[in-house]
Design an enzyme around this catalytic site. Structure first.
Site, PDB file in Angstrom:
ATOM      1  CD  GLU A  16      -3.170  -0.612   0.235  1.00  0.00           C
ATOM      2  OE1 GLU A  16      -3.087   0.462  -0.382  1.00  0.00           O
ATOM      3  OE2 GLU A  16      -4.135  -1.382   0.106  1.00  0.00           O
ATOM      4  CB  SER A  60     -30.647 -31.163  51.911  1.00  0.00           C
ATOM      5  OG  SER A  60     -31.963 -31.632  52.158  1.00  0.00           O
TER       6      SER A  60
END
Length: 682
Positions: A84, A345
């Site tokens: 680029e 429980s």
């Protein structure tokens, strides 16, 4: 004027014009109004090893993840710059050589043959979301690029490109693209992957590999060819890269621990990056386990799992439900790790631990499982049966209700609530004052609370505050809830519970629970390092007929322990002060649990008046009927101390001569033991 003087004058004039133009250019660049340099990026949830757990879109629905050059594959960066903007690190935002080359090619061929945009100019276009076609747009990009170069470093400009570059659809930035197309962070990419990611931003719509694989491959291969030309890649490497297929589908972004992620995002809405204590592989495996479990359960049930390291308090996995993204009867959006439910429980081990800690009982103490009443409260065992006298160890393993209520009466419900508080549990009472029923689950707790409670037991009775975010402060000091010998005794009892079929024995100390009406099925357990809690039920709290913690939740608990990838850590040995003896070797007061008021209580086989009951109001003509249970005949019956009947061997009698008004009716057996009620005769 001599020729030399004219030359000097022209040179000075040119320098003046150049300086004027330069100063004007400087003022022009300095006056540039820059677009916002900080834009919204996706909120990220990361695990304890910095691995991505979940990512959120930004406000407009785009995936835009912040990216830094030092966290991107350096080979990709080299390919990007070579393709680029080869002079990226040399120009000031605009590359004059590239501009002259592009202009010359356009004049020679009558059309644009190559672009002159630098990476900085592309960043300017991305920040302003402007087009590329008009000369006015190009001039604006040049001006913004020159201004950016004066205010930012090259790495900062590169970071903006890596964050904003378009990669097709709603993907922005190198990290979003790498996760979507390759399912991984861009820290290490293959040459083929790097080349595709270099090519995509030039034409993200037409080169999407899931829609146009032919165009995507061709663009990638052109990048590879350019890299060979620029000697970034060897010919052999490029040739091998061209054989690699382009991705055919777009991958989903990580979405692990969604409930916890939503919670953290709501608690800190301005934070962009959250570091959690979770372990990503374990979280992934446990979520799969939860989903697989629910496939075999009714469609309106949900499931939640919490896994923690009880040594540090770090939560390693948290599943609020197994159907977060589904709008179905399971109500998967509800985080059931935080929902207040009855624990059934599962609080019993704490009651027994407190009894051991206070010297009220020992695992080998005998305790009576018999009918008992505390005023209007008469607890019953789950099956309605009574076992008689048995060791405390068996009472806990069989999860009997009456023995634990007897202990709770001795300890006091308020002390249990205080122990929960010291363990870091925010329990909620349905009323103002705790009653004996809290021992059987008559209190509201969360799954995370229960995991923290069992982490305390696993940690020798010392509180272990749980945390799920690295930013949460560590606990300052530990609070001792019960002594370490008592905690070990509870652990030893729970480790003796038979595991589900096919599960290893003795590896875990665990307890199951089922709340009243079968609304909640629980299983919580631990080994030497980890503690896990499992909840199954309906999010709306309606009953699940036939649901038991031992049947539903316990198998999931043991399966969850199998998902932990580290070697199992065994349960600890007993502390040296632990008393390990048989019942007969215990001190006399510990051999049988009697309670602090036992000296005033009648023996279990003493006579008991069955009829009339205490406080009865009767209509008497010739007398009243009476009935006695237990005791040794013959019986003597008295009213207000005066004999009514003596030598009676029958347990059902008719008592004549009762006077109107209040009377104290007494029965005495052959051993001199008595029972008395107060009645009223009309």
């Amino acid at each position: 004027m001599r020729r030399a003087d004219r030359l000097i004058l022209c040179t000075a004039l040119l320098l003046f014009i150049a300086a004027t133009l330069r100063d004007g250019l400087d003022r022009w660049i300095a006056a540039t109004t820059l677009p916002p340099l900080i834009s919204e990026t996706s909120v990220e949830m990361r695990d304890r090893e910095d691995r991505l757990l979940r990512v959120y879109t930004v406000a407009d629905g785009r995936w835009r993840l912040a990216a830094r050059p030092d966290r991107v594959d350096p080979d990709f960066l080299a390919m990007l710059i070579a393709y680029e903007d080869r002079r990226f690190y040399d120009h000031a935002g605009v590359d004059p050589r590239a501009v002259l080359r592009a202009a010359g090619q356009a004049l020679a061929h009558g059309q644009v043959m190559s672009g002159a945009s630098t990476l900085t100019m592309q960043v300017a276009r991305l920040l302003e979301e402007s087009g590329t076609g008009s000369w006015r747009g190009k001039l604006r990009q040049m001006r913004v690029a020159l201004a950016l170069e004066r205010r930012l470093s090259k790495d900062q400009i590169l970071e903006l490109y890596l964050t904003h570059a378009p990669y097709g659809g709603n993907l922005e930035g190198i990290r979003a693209a790498s996760l979507a197309w390759f399912g991984k962070e861009p820290t290490r990419l293959t040459p083929a992957q790097s080349a595709l990611l270099v090519a995509l931003p030039q034409s993200p719509a037409s080169r999407r590999p899931d829609r146009n694989p032919v165009l995507a491959r061709a663009a990638r291969d052109r990048v590879l060819a350019r890299m060979v030309k620029h000697r970034i890649l060897s010919a052999d490497t490029a040739r091998a890269a061209r054989t690699e297929p382009v991705p055919a589908t777009r991958r989903a972004f990580p979405a692990l621990a969604p409930h916890l992620g939503d919670r953290l995002r709501a608690d800190a809405p301005l934070a962009q990056d959250h570091r959690l204590t979770l372990d990503r592989p374990l979280q992934h495996d446990v979520e799969k386990l939860a989903a697989a479990t629910l496939r075999d359960l009714p469609e309106d049930l949900s499931l939640a799992i919490v896994i923690a390291d009880h040594r540090s308090g770090d939560i390693l996995a948290s599943v609020g439900s197994a159907s977060y993204a589904q709008s179905d009867a399971r109500q998967g959006y509800v985080d059931m790790t935080r929902a207040l439910r009855s624990p059934g429980s599962t609080l019993k081990p704490l009651v027994y631990g407190m009894a051991f800690d206070r010297g009220l009982a020992h695992p080998r103490t005998l305790i009576d499982d018999r009918p008992v009443a505390f005023g209007q409260y008469a607890p019953q065992n789950f099956d309605g049966a009574f076992r008689g006298e048995l060791p405390v160890t068996e009472a806990l393993r069989q999860s009997l209700n009456i023995p634990v209520v007897l202990l709770m009466d001795e300890i006091g419900p308020a002390h249990l609530m205080d122990a929960l508080k010291r363990a870091g549990i925010r329990a909620r009472l349905p009323g103002d004052q705790p009653g004996l029923a809290v021992a059987l689950g008559g209190v509201g707790v969360t799954l995370t609370d229960l995991v923290q409670l069992y982490a305390m037991l696993a940690n020798g009775g010392r509180s272990v505050p749980l945390r799920w975010h690295s930013g949460m402060p560590a606990a300052i000091g530990e609070v001792t809830v019960i002594n370490r010998a008592a905690a070990w005794q509870v652990t030893d009892i729970l480790a003796g519970l038979p595991p589900p079929p096919g599960a290893p024995k003795g590896r875990l100390a665990y307890k199951t629970g089922t709340s009243y009406g079968h609304r909640d099925a629980w299983a919580v357990g631990y080994d030497g390092a980890h503690v896990i809690g499992v909840w199954i039920g309906r999010p709306d709290g309606t009953p699940v007929p036939g649901a038991f913690g031992g049947d539903l939740a316990a198998p999931v608990l043991f399966e969850a322990f199998q998902r932990i990838r580290t070697a199992p850590v065994p349960l600890p040995p007993p502390p040296p002060e632990t008393l390990i003896v048989s019942t007969a070797q215990l001190p006399q007061p510990l051999r049988r649990f009697t309670g602090r008021e036992a000296v005033f209580q009648a023996a279990p086989d003493a006579p008991k008046l069955v009829f009339p009951p205490d406080g009865a109001r009767l209509l008497a003509q010739d007398g009243i009927p009476a009935k006695v249970r237990d005791g040794q005949p013959p019986f003597t019956w008295l009213a207000n101390g005066a004999p009514l009947l003596t030598g009676a061997r029958s347990r059902e009698v008719f008592l004549p001569g009762m006077l109107a008004g209040f009377s104290n009716l007494t029965v005495i057996d052959a051993a001199g033991r008595s029972a008395r009620v107060t009645i009223r005769i009309d």
